[in-house]
Scaffold this active site. Sequence first.
Site, short mmCIF file in Angstrom:
data_model
loop_
_atom_site.label_atom_id
_atom_site.label_comp_id
_atom_site.label_asym_id
_atom_site.label_seq_id
_atom_site.Cartn_x
_atom_site.Cartn_y
_atom_site.Cartn_z
N HIS A 176 -24.17 10.51 4.44
CA HIS A 176 -24.93 8.98 4.10
C HIS A 176 -26.32 8.98 3.79
CE1 HIS A 176 -20.75 8.03 5.71
NE2 HIS A 176 -20.81 6.75 5.16
N ASN B 272 -27.02 16.69 9.54
CA ASN B 272 -26.57 15.64 9.48
C ASN B 272 -26.11 14.94 10.64
OD1 ASN B 272 -25.07 13.18 7.99
ND2 ASN B 272 -23.14 14.55 8.24
#
Length: 331
Positions: free
Chosen positions: A175, A207
Amino acid sequence: MSSWRGLMKLSSVTGAGLAGWFAGKHYERHVVGVEHQPRRSSFLSAANVKSMPGLPIFGSVSAASPLPPTDSNTVDVDHNNMGSKLSTTGSRLSQIMKYGFPGLDQVRSYDDFVLSYDRRNRVAHWVFEHLSQERLNTNKNIDRSKCEFVPDPSIHPFFRSDNRDYKRSGYDRGHLAAAGNHKMDQKHIQQTFYLTNMAPQVGVGFNRDSWNRLEIYVRKLTKIYKDVYVCTGPLYLPKLEPDGKKYVKYEVIGANHVAVPTHFYKIVVGETSDAKLEMEAFVMPNAPIDNDAPLENFRVPPESVERAAGLLFFDKVARNKLHKINGKKVS
């Protein structure tokens, strides 16, 4: 005179023959190329700092030949013929671009964040968010497990990324606008799962770890500032190779050749209750990072990110109007 020069440099694109395109509202940076001006003078007035800081400027369209003179030493501007010259230039531009522009950078405004999509790399140029304690209050009816990664149907099929691009690629669908920032409404969090908001990110060590730590840190800033503005995006940085030359190299994944950024940035501006603005800029390599590494290690001068990204961040606030940058008071 400066206001007239600004007017004269404004893009003049008429609708006739442009298949619905209009670009007259797109400016060059303060309508004069930044390479010809000192940094400070290109910022717009920061008198009203309570308004939302400006989005990064990208993909502006302007006349290739400036309307009468841009030379600051020239003063013989015929104001009486201004309208006709603007009209003539607009007409000529309409004629040249009769069958449409090849593309303008695609800005997508979702319910709770905004992004500019890079159709060539299939990854956003930037994603912009506004956070506050109120907006981060979790709605108990929100269920992240119901969210699915899906292509954005508003993007032309030629330029979309697809879940199959990420499958067995070795990268996470990372994201840019963090899902954890948008838990007020199920629709808001679902929109963060559009693949336009994703970039290939190393999973373990990045991440799921250090990048996540940075996202959590940004959310915690809402306990210090009444408003927090966040701009996030990819970088593709050059690397010195054995032959002594620098190259920009990055992997692409899947049938759609989704670009794998070498680094990611976050530029954060916090606004205090007494209207002071403080900025932090972070760049992290898209690689495993020691989870014990302090986030301060990844602070960088905001200007270095702007040069690398080709963007100008928070352009409605002059840097000398900021109270702090990266924790240090601005003199």
